[in-house]
Design a protein around this motif. Structure first.
Motif, PDB file in Angstrom:
ATOM      1  N   GLU A 152       0.809  -1.217   0.000  1.00 48.23           N
ATOM      2  CA  GLU A 152       0.000   0.000   0.000  1.00 48.23           C
ATOM      3  C   GLU A 152       0.845   1.272   0.000  1.00 48.23           C
ATOM      4  O   GLU A 152       0.474   2.273  -0.632  1.00 48.23           O
ATOM      5  CB  GLU A 152      -0.929  -0.003   1.224  1.00 48.23           C
ATOM      6  CG  GLU A 152      -1.998  -1.077   1.204  1.00 48.23           C
ATOM      7  CD  GLU A 152      -3.095  -0.811   0.184  1.00 48.23           C
ATOM      8  OE1 GLU A 152      -3.147   0.303  -0.359  1.00 48.23           O
ATOM      9  OE2 GLU A 152      -3.893  -1.728  -0.073  1.00 48.23           O
ATOM     10  N   LEU A 153       1.961   1.266   0.702  1.00 51.77           N
ATOM     11  CA  LEU A 153       2.720   2.505   0.887  1.00 51.77           C
ATOM     12  C   LEU A 153       3.380   3.021  -0.381  1.00 51.77           C
ATOM     13  O   LEU A 153       3.753   4.206  -0.445  1.00 51.77           O
ATOM     14  CB  LEU A 153       3.770   2.320   1.987  1.00 51.77           C
ATOM     15  CG  LEU A 153       3.230   2.216   3.412  1.00 51.77           C
ATOM     16  CD1 LEU A 153       4.364   1.976   4.412  1.00 51.77           C
ATOM     17  CD2 LEU A 153       2.454   3.470   3.800  1.00 51.77           C
ATOM     18  N   PRO A 175      -1.368   8.236  -0.828  1.00 50.73           N
ATOM     19  CA  PRO A 175      -2.129   8.027   0.412  1.00 50.73           C
ATOM     20  C   PRO A 175      -3.623   7.867   0.141  1.00 50.73           C
ATOM     21  O   PRO A 175      -4.220   8.612  -0.639  1.00 50.73           O
ATOM     22  CB  PRO A 175      -1.839   9.299   1.217  1.00 50.73           C
ATOM     23  CG  PRO A 175      -0.538   9.781   0.686  1.00 50.73           C
ATOM     24  CD  PRO A 175      -0.531   9.435  -0.770  1.00 50.73           C
ATOM     25  N   ARG A 176      -4.208   6.884   0.818  1.00 48.04           N
ATOM     26  CA  ARG A 176      -5.637   6.603   0.686  1.00 48.04           C
ATOM     27  C   ARG A 176      -6.040   5.715   1.844  1.00 48.04           C
ATOM     28  O   ARG A 176      -5.179   5.121   2.505  1.00 48.04           O
ATOM     29  CB  ARG A 176      -5.939   5.901  -0.642  1.00 48.04           C
ATOM     30  CG  ARG A 176      -5.318   4.522  -0.774  1.00 48.04           C
ATOM     31  CD  ARG A 176      -5.550   3.931  -2.166  1.00 48.04           C
ATOM     32  NE  ARG A 176      -5.026   2.570  -2.257  1.00 48.04           N
ATOM     33  CZ  ARG A 176      -5.702   1.475  -1.929  1.00 48.04           C
ATOM     34  NH1 ARG A 176      -6.935   1.582  -1.449  1.00 48.04           N
ATOM     35  NH2 ARG A 176      -5.166   0.279  -2.050  1.00 48.04           N
ATOM     36  N   CYS A 226       5.505   1.750  10.419  1.00 47.83           N
ATOM     37  CA  CYS A 226       4.562   2.809  10.781  1.00 47.83           C
ATOM     38  C   CYS A 226       5.254   3.947  11.523  1.00 47.83           C
ATOM     39  O   CYS A 226       5.015   5.132  11.236  1.00 47.83           O
ATOM     40  CB  CYS A 226       3.438   2.237  11.647  1.00 47.83           C
ATOM     41  SG  CYS A 226       2.281   1.159  10.788  1.00 47.83           S
ATOM     42  N   MET A 230       7.530   6.581   9.586  1.00 47.70           N
ATOM     43  CA  MET A 230       6.889   7.708   8.906  1.00 47.70           C
ATOM     44  C   MET A 230       7.013   8.988   9.717  1.00 47.70           C
ATOM     45  O   MET A 230       6.895  10.093   9.169  1.00 47.70           O
ATOM     46  CB  MET A 230       5.411   7.395   8.634  1.00 47.70           C
ATOM     47  CG  MET A 230       5.175   6.181   7.735  1.00 47.70           C
ATOM     48  SD  MET A 230       6.066   6.259   6.163  1.00 47.70           S
ATOM     49  CE  MET A 230       5.401   7.767   5.463  1.00 47.70           C
ATOM     50  N   VAL A 264       7.926   6.779  -0.834  1.00 47.57           N
ATOM     51  CA  VAL A 264       6.680   6.770  -0.057  1.00 47.57           C
ATOM     52  C   VAL A 264       6.250   8.212   0.203  1.00 47.57           C
ATOM     53  O   VAL A 264       7.024   9.010   0.752  1.00 47.57           O
ATOM     54  CB  VAL A 264       6.849   6.002   1.270  1.00 47.57           C
ATOM     55  CG1 VAL A 264       5.584   6.117   2.124  1.00 47.57           C
ATOM     56  CG2 VAL A 264       7.167   4.540   0.993  1.00 47.57           C
ATOM     57  N   ASP A 265       5.060   8.553  -0.190  1.00 47.04           N
ATOM     58  CA  ASP A 265       4.528   9.906  -0.044  1.00 47.04           C
ATOM     59  C   ASP A 265       4.485  10.288   1.439  1.00 47.04           C
ATOM     60  O   ASP A 265       3.961   9.536   2.276  1.00 47.04           O
ATOM     61  CB  ASP A 265       3.112   9.947  -0.643  1.00 47.04           C
ATOM     62  CG  ASP A 265       2.588  11.369  -0.812  1.00 47.04           C
ATOM     63  OD1 ASP A 265       2.620  12.145   0.164  1.00 47.04           O
ATOM     64  OD2 ASP A 265       2.127  11.682  -1.917  1.00 47.04           O
ATOM     65  N   TRP A 315       1.405   9.958   3.906  1.00 43.59           N
ATOM     66  CA  TRP A 315       1.022   8.772   4.670  1.00 43.59           C
ATOM     67  C   TRP A 315       1.202   8.968   6.180  1.00 43.59           C
ATOM     68  O   TRP A 315       0.551   8.269   6.976  1.00 43.59           O
ATOM     69  CB  TRP A 315       1.846   7.563   4.231  1.00 43.59           C
ATOM     70  CG  TRP A 315       1.336   6.846   3.030  1.00 43.59           C
ATOM     71  CD1 TRP A 315       1.894   6.802   1.783  1.00 43.59           C
ATOM     72  CD2 TRP A 315       0.159   6.026   2.951  1.00 43.59           C
ATOM     73  NE1 TRP A 315       1.144   6.027   0.937  1.00 43.59           N
ATOM     74  CE2 TRP A 315       0.072   5.532   1.628  1.00 43.59           C
ATOM     75  CE3 TRP A 315      -0.827   5.665   3.864  1.00 43.59           C
ATOM     76  CZ2 TRP A 315      -0.964   4.692   1.213  1.00 43.59           C
ATOM     77  CZ3 TRP A 315      -1.863   4.829   3.449  1.00 43.59           C
ATOM     78  CH2 TRP A 315      -1.926   4.356   2.144  1.00 43.59           C
ATOM     79  N   GLU A 316       2.063   9.906   6.581  1.00 41.98           N
ATOM     80  CA  GLU A 316       2.347  10.040   8.015  1.00 41.98           C
ATOM     81  C   GLU A 316       1.072  10.240   8.829  1.00 41.98           C
ATOM     82  O   GLU A 316       0.948   9.690   9.927  1.00 41.98           O
ATOM     83  CB  GLU A 316       3.305  11.215   8.254  1.00 41.98           C
ATOM     84  CG  GLU A 316       3.647  11.406   9.718  1.00 41.98           C
ATOM     85  CD  GLU A 316       4.580  12.582   9.975  1.00 41.98           C
ATOM     86  OE1 GLU A 316       4.997  12.763  11.149  1.00 41.98           O
ATOM     87  OE2 GLU A 316       4.899  13.323   9.018  1.00 41.98           O
ATOM     88  N   GLU A 322      -2.190   9.795   7.583  1.00 40.65           N
ATOM     89  CA  GLU A 322      -3.359   9.129   7.026  1.00 40.65           C
ATOM     90  C   GLU A 322      -4.102   8.402   8.152  1.00 40.65           C
ATOM     91  O   GLU A 322      -3.553   7.536   8.830  1.00 40.65           O
ATOM     92  CB  GLU A 322      -2.925   8.147   5.934  1.00 40.65           C
ATOM     93  CG  GLU A 322      -3.956   7.120   5.515  1.00 40.65           C
ATOM     94  CD  GLU A 322      -5.299   7.686   5.118  1.00 40.65           C
ATOM     95  OE1 GLU A 322      -5.318   8.724   4.421  1.00 40.65           O
ATOM     96  OE2 GLU A 322      -6.339   7.108   5.516  1.00 40.65           O
ATOM     97  N   LEU A 363      -3.856   4.578   8.418  1.00 44.89           N
ATOM     98  CA  LEU A 363      -2.539   4.065   8.797  1.00 44.89           C
ATOM     99  C   LEU A 363      -2.323   4.252  10.295  1.00 44.89           C
ATOM    100  O   LEU A 363      -1.775   3.374  10.975  1.00 44.89           O
ATOM    101  CB  LEU A 363      -1.436   4.763   8.010  1.00 44.89           C
ATOM    102  CG  LEU A 363      -0.013   4.255   8.283  1.00 44.89           C
ATOM    103  CD1 LEU A 363       0.133   2.777   7.923  1.00 44.89           C
ATOM    104  CD2 LEU A 363       1.024   5.081   7.520  1.00 44.89           C
TER     105      LEU A 363
END
Length: 345
Positions: free
Chosen positions: A17-18, A22-23, A49, A52, A60-61, A64-65, A67, A70
């Motif tokens: 996913e990463l 991000p979603r 995790c 991030m 990795v965007d 995501w930190e 999201e 996550l």
């Protein structure tokens, strides 16, 4: 740092996913039966995790930190780690707040009957085993002090000043070349090891990752500030003598003064830091917020217990003639120094 190779269904899903934008994440796959400190999938998933919030991963965007899904996954992983720690580490008796420094010293003495990895490295380890040890320690040492720094905005007065004093030394007093992470990087280069951040993540086992994930668990939650202070105190109170042994072992293997500088720096600095951490940081925190006294001792116990488990893992593997890492190291590069080593304490 590159995303690691998965070690189970949770990390497989997470890594998949990463690499995307991000979603919201789907529900994670089923967990293993019981959470454990040495659960490879659990520890690596938590490490990913948490990372991030530190340096992140290549490709990795950064979005995501924060999201929410996550963070929700991280929370469920944290619950499992906390249950694993509760089964592994008995809670020490809670002393009166004024007795916290004495109770910390007694706790350190209680845990001192475990296997001595530093004694083995001083007298018996060959260069290959020293290199393995450095790789284990690199997972934390290349971000040394960062997890404990999360506590600074969560403290006031005497404890806050004490923590800032300790951390300022860890970060080299404002001089980049004296930052402890940089000194450790020089030691790695002396051993012919890749000193880039996170280069050896795929090689280290769950017990090594647990040392770092536990620090981040305590550091990223304000409710765990007492445990984080105790954890740091245990680190500092068990650092000076082991680092002296590491330096002696490194000298035996032919390491020069530059390669030993990381250890030698900690022999002197941590002899002072242990007093500040036990009395001003933890003693001051317990005096000002007595309800945190039990957490302070528990955080120290977690640091000591995990270090004991790590030492047992490494020494047991070596006694069996096996590597302590998950995959072998490449040979040292040509021209590398003949010895070097690692560890905060």
């Amino acid at each position: 740092m590159q995303l690691p190779e998965p070690r189970g269904p949770v990390t497989a899903r997470l890594v998949e996913e990463l690499v995307r934008p991000p979603r919201p994440l789907d529900a994670p796959p089923p967990w293993s039966a019981e959470p454990a400190v040495d659960d490879e999938d659990l520890q690596l998933a938590l490490f990913v995790c948490y990372e991030m919030h530190y340096q992140g991963f290549d490709g990795v965007d950064d979005g995501w930190e924060w999201e929410p899904s996550l963070l929700g996954l991280r929370g469920r992983l944290e619950e499992r780690l906390e249950r694993a720690l509760a089964r592994t580490v008995p809670r020490p008796p809670v002393p009166a707040p004024r007795d916290v420094p004495r109770a910390l010293a007694a706790l350190v003495e209680e845990y001192d009957d475990g296997p001595s990895l530093s004694a083995f490295l001083r007298s018996r380890a060959d260069l290959g085993r020293f290199r393995e040890f450095v790789v284990h320690r690199s997972i934390y040492q290349l971000k040394e002090a960062d997890p404990h720094t999360w506590a600074i905005p969560r403290l006031l007065g005497r404890p806050k000043a004490a923590l800032v004093e300790i951390q300022a030394d860890e970060y080299g007093g404002g001089r980049p070349g004296r930052m402890h992470a940089e000194l450790f990087r020089a030691t790695m280069r002396g051993l012919g090891l890749d000193d880039s951040y996170g280069a050896h993540l795929d090689r280290v086992p769950a017990v090594t990752l647990a040392i770092s994930t536990t620090m981040s668990l305590f550091g990223l939650h304000r409710r765990r500030r007492g445990a984080l202070a105790g954890h740091l105190a245990a680190f500092e109170m068990t650092s000076s003598q082991p680092n002296l042994r590491y330096s002696q072992g490194l000298r035996r293997l032919g390491g020069d003064a530059a390669a030993r500088r990381y250890y030698d720096e900690h022999v002197q600095a941590d002899a002072v830091h242990e007093q500040i951490a036990a009395h001003d940081l933890c003693g001051g925190l317990a005096a000002g917020q007595p309800h945190l006294t039990g957490d302070i001792l528990y955080g120290a116990a977690c640091a000591l217990a995990l270090d004991r488990l790590f030492a047992r893992h490494v020494l047991d593997r070596w006694r069996q003639g096996l590597p302590s890492l998950r995959s072998p190291l490449p040979d040292a590069v040509a021209g590398a120094a003949s010895g070097a080593g690692a560890g905060r304490g």
